[in-house]
Design a protein around this motif. Structure first.
Motif, PDB file in Angstrom:
ATOM      1  N   TRP A 104      57.318  51.455  32.116  1.00  0.00           N
ATOM      2  CA  TRP A 104      56.186  51.522  33.083  1.00  0.00           C
ATOM      3  C   TRP A 104      56.259  49.803  33.061  1.00  0.00           C
ATOM      4  CZ3 TRP A 104      54.112  55.419  35.651  1.00  0.00           C
ATOM      5  CH2 TRP A 104      54.551  56.544  35.252  1.00  0.00           C
ATOM      6  N   VAL A 105      56.078  49.153  34.094  1.00  0.00           N
ATOM      7  CA  VAL A 105      55.991  47.669  34.162  1.00  0.00           C
ATOM      8  C   VAL A 105      54.974  47.402  35.374  1.00  0.00           C
ATOM      9  CG1 VAL A 105      58.414  47.352  33.382  1.00  0.00           C
ATOM     10  CG2 VAL A 105      57.725  47.434  35.743  1.00  0.00           C
ATOM     11  N   ASN A 106      54.432  45.818  34.933  1.00  0.00           N
ATOM     12  CA  ASN A 106      53.556  45.444  35.766  1.00  0.00           C
ATOM     13  C   ASN A 106      53.519  43.824  35.796  1.00  0.00           C
ATOM     14  OD1 ASN A 106      51.812  44.856  38.131  1.00  0.00           O
ATOM     15  ND2 ASN A 106      50.290  46.478  37.581  1.00  0.00           N
ATOM     16  N   SER A 107      53.237  43.041  36.688  1.00  0.00           N
ATOM     17  CA  SER A 107      52.984  41.935  36.757  1.00  0.00           C
ATOM     18  C   SER A 107      51.649  41.227  36.732  1.00  0.00           C
ATOM     19  CB  SER A 107      53.523  40.906  38.020  1.00  0.00           C
ATOM     20  OG  SER A 107      55.060  41.439  38.043  1.00  0.00           O
ATOM     21  N   ALA A 123      48.280  38.682  34.629  1.00  0.00           N
ATOM     22  CA  ALA A 123      47.574  38.197  33.452  1.00  0.00           C
ATOM     23  C   ALA A 123      46.395  39.323  32.903  1.00  0.00           C
ATOM     24  CB  ALA A 123      46.878  36.981  33.525  1.00  0.00           C
ATOM     25  N   ASP A 124      46.099  40.353  33.998  1.00  0.00           N
ATOM     26  CA  ASP A 124      45.183  41.372  33.704  1.00  0.00           C
ATOM     27  C   ASP A 124      45.863  42.465  33.206  1.00  0.00           C
ATOM     28  OD1 ASP A 124      42.883  39.621  34.283  1.00  0.00           O
ATOM     29  OD2 ASP A 124      43.295  40.142  36.449  1.00  0.00           O
ATOM     30  N   PHE A 125      45.547  43.192  32.020  1.00  0.00           N
ATOM     31  CA  PHE A 125      46.084  44.386  31.515  1.00  0.00           C
ATOM     32  C   PHE A 125      45.612  45.584  31.976  1.00  0.00           C
ATOM     33  CE2 PHE A 125      46.583  47.332  27.994  1.00  0.00           C
ATOM     34  CZ  PHE A 125      47.907  47.508  28.072  1.00  0.00           C
ATOM     35  N   ALA A 126      46.182  46.177  32.942  1.00  0.00           N
ATOM     36  CA  ALA A 126      45.883  47.393  33.585  1.00  0.00           C
ATOM     37  C   ALA A 126      46.955  48.208  33.732  1.00  0.00           C
ATOM     38  CB  ALA A 126      45.426  47.227  34.918  1.00  0.00           C
ATOM     39  N   PRO A 127      47.395  49.084  32.376  1.00  0.00           N
ATOM     40  CA  PRO A 127      48.323  50.084  32.299  1.00  0.00           C
ATOM     41  C   PRO A 127      48.452  51.101  33.407  1.00  0.00           C
ATOM     42  CG  PRO A 127      47.214  50.162  30.542  1.00  0.00           C
ATOM     43  CD  PRO A 127      46.355  48.941  31.286  1.00  0.00           C
ATOM     44  N   ALA A 128      47.239  51.503  33.838  1.00  0.00           N
ATOM     45  CA  ALA A 128      46.975  52.557  34.896  1.00  0.00           C
ATOM     46  C   ALA A 128      47.884  52.125  36.440  1.00  0.00           C
ATOM     47  CB  ALA A 128      45.685  53.198  35.110  1.00  0.00           C
ATOM     48  N   ASP A 129      48.082  50.735  36.416  1.00  0.00           N
ATOM     49  CA  ASP A 129      48.402  50.303  37.574  1.00  0.00           C
ATOM     50  C   ASP A 129      49.986  49.914  37.518  1.00  0.00           C
ATOM     51  OD1 ASP A 129      45.950  50.475  38.777  1.00  0.00           O
ATOM     52  OD2 ASP A 129      45.548  48.457  38.437  1.00  0.00           O
ATOM     53  N   THR A 130      50.656  50.215  36.445  1.00  0.00           N
ATOM     54  CA  THR A 130      52.149  50.117  36.129  1.00  0.00           C
ATOM     55  C   THR A 130      52.980  50.888  36.935  1.00  0.00           C
ATOM     56  OG1 THR A 130      52.153  51.587  34.281  1.00  0.00           O
ATOM     57  CG2 THR A 130      51.561  49.515  33.585  1.00  0.00           C
ATOM     58  N   ARG A 169      62.543  39.517  35.292  1.00  0.00           N
ATOM     59  CA  ARG A 169      61.264  38.897  35.242  1.00  0.00           C
ATOM     60  C   ARG A 169      61.579  37.199  35.418  1.00  0.00           C
ATOM     61  NH1 ARG A 169      57.129  42.454  34.907  1.00  0.00           N
ATOM     62  NH2 ARG A 169      57.489  43.828  33.119  1.00  0.00           N
ATOM     63  N   ALA A 170      60.587  36.777  36.212  1.00  0.00           N
ATOM     64  CA  ALA A 170      60.832  35.196  36.742  1.00  0.00           C
ATOM     65  C   ALA A 170      59.985  34.702  35.497  1.00  0.00           C
ATOM     66  CB  ALA A 170      60.223  34.932  37.785  1.00  0.00           C
ATOM     67  N   ALA A 171      60.661  33.316  35.162  1.00  0.00           N
ATOM     68  CA  ALA A 171      60.103  32.464  34.161  1.00  0.00           C
ATOM     69  C   ALA A 171      58.627  32.307  34.419  1.00  0.00           C
ATOM     70  CB  ALA A 171      61.021  31.227  33.635  1.00  0.00           C
ATOM     71  N   ARG A 172      57.802  32.285  33.262  1.00  0.00           N
ATOM     72  CA  ARG A 172      56.576  31.834  33.273  1.00  0.00           C
ATOM     73  C   ARG A 172      55.498  32.590  34.172  1.00  0.00           C
ATOM     74  NH1 ARG A 172      56.022  31.036  28.640  1.00  0.00           N
ATOM     75  NH2 ARG A 172      57.155  29.080  27.607  1.00  0.00           N
ATOM     76  N   THR A 173      55.924  33.961  34.503  1.00  0.00           N
ATOM     77  CA  THR A 173      54.905  34.695  35.070  1.00  0.00           C
ATOM     78  C   THR A 173      54.656  35.769  34.039  1.00  0.00           C
ATOM     79  OG1 THR A 173      56.827  36.132  35.891  1.00  0.00           O
ATOM     80  CG2 THR A 173      56.328  34.368  37.445  1.00  0.00           C
ATOM     81  N   PHE A 174      53.155  36.067  34.138  1.00  0.00           N
ATOM     82  CA  PHE A 174      52.637  36.985  33.206  1.00  0.00           C
ATOM     83  C   PHE A 174      53.031  38.328  33.809  1.00  0.00           C
ATOM     84  CE2 PHE A 174      49.932  33.488  32.489  1.00  0.00           C
ATOM     85  CZ  PHE A 174      50.142  33.380  30.971  1.00  0.00           C
ATOM     86  N   HIS A 175      53.337  39.128  32.577  1.00  0.00           N
ATOM     87  CA  HIS A 175      53.517  40.667  33.087  1.00  0.00           C
ATOM     88  C   HIS A 175      53.539  41.338  31.540  1.00  0.00           C
ATOM     89  CE1 HIS A 175      57.303  38.682  31.177  1.00  0.00           C
ATOM     90  NE2 HIS A 175      57.404  40.015  30.743  1.00  0.00           N
ATOM     91  N   TYR A 176      53.388  42.616  31.764  1.00  0.00           N
ATOM     92  CA  TYR A 176      53.191  43.507  30.589  1.00  0.00           C
ATOM     93  C   TYR A 176      54.050  44.857  31.019  1.00  0.00           C
ATOM     94  CZ  TYR A 176      49.782  45.268  33.577  1.00  0.00           C
ATOM     95  OH  TYR A 176      48.839  45.542  34.616  1.00  0.00           O
ATOM     96  N   ASP A 177      54.397  45.486  29.865  1.00  0.00           N
ATOM     97  CA  ASP A 177      55.356  46.948  30.011  1.00  0.00           C
ATOM     98  C   ASP A 177      55.243  47.632  28.703  1.00  0.00           C
ATOM     99  OD1 ASP A 177      56.914  45.199  28.435  1.00  0.00           O
ATOM    100  OD2 ASP A 177      57.530  44.162  30.179  1.00  0.00           O
ATOM    101  N   GLY A 178      55.517  48.929  29.134  1.00  0.00           N
ATOM    102  CA  GLY A 178      55.504  49.947  27.798  1.00  0.00           C
ATOM    103  C   GLY A 178      55.873  51.131  28.258  1.00  0.00           C
TER     104      GLY A 178
END
Length: 179
Positions: free
Chosen positions: A113-116, A118-125, A136-145
């Motif tokens: 599950w991934v998203n782009s 700086a705000d952590f919103a796992p429900a929006d992945t 993933r493009a360099a120097r763009t914030f993202h999170y996943d899990g």
């Protein structure tokens, strides 16, 4: 154009056909015999690591049980290309972060599950099942899990150019979060 005795030509065509068959059959037998007696692979020329021989290790500094990594080629902390397998366990996400270089990823098993941002919103992945591709493009914030609702871990192949130079969007927050 045929001249003369047609039975002679028929006989010659038959002989040519037999010669072709004999040549093809002997070539196939020779190739099969050669393959059966092939020399072992030279690991300096072709390195093979079978699936059962891949060793995952806990990620350094991350919460126990959150994930593991298998370094297959290179090192993401050193200059040059690298390839790692990352295994996330259900219930864990990375915090928003970025890297100094692009990363190319492919989901090998499970669902990631991934998203782009700086705000952590796992429900929006966005769900990425096995076979899916993520860049993933360099120097763009993202999170996943992997949310807790998933039954199995996800394994992701990650390729990039090191060093990765990771930066957290909010360094005051933990780099991994239980979700």
């Amino acid at each position: 154009m045929r001249c003369g005795n047609s039975s002679l030509w028929a006989h010659l065509e038959w002989e040519m056909l037999l010669e072709r068959r004999t040549f093809l059959l002997s070539t196939m037998i020779t190739l099969a015999a050669g393959a059966a007696g092939a020399a072992p692979i030279d690991p300096n020329k072709t390195f093979v690591l079978q699936r059962d021989d891949i060793r995952f290790e806990p990620w350094n500094g991350l919460p126990p049980g959150s994930g593991e990594m298998a370094k297959l080629y290179g090192d993401f902390d050193q200059p040059g290309p690298y390839l790692v397998l990352m295994r996330w366990n259900p219930g864990w996400f990375s915090a928003p972060h970025s890297y100094g270089t692009d990363r190319i990823q492919m989901v090998l098993s499970g669902t990631w599950w991934v998203n782009s941002g700086a705000d952590f919103a796992p429900a929006d992945t966005v769900r990425v099942p096995a076979g899916g591709f993520v860049k993933r493009a360099a120097r763009t914030f993202h999170y996943d899990g992997v949310p807790r609702i998933e039954k199995e871990p996800v394994v992701v192949a990650v390729f990039g150019i090191g060093p990765v130079d990771m930066e957290l969007a909010d360094p005051k927050q933990p780099s991994w979060r239980q979700v």
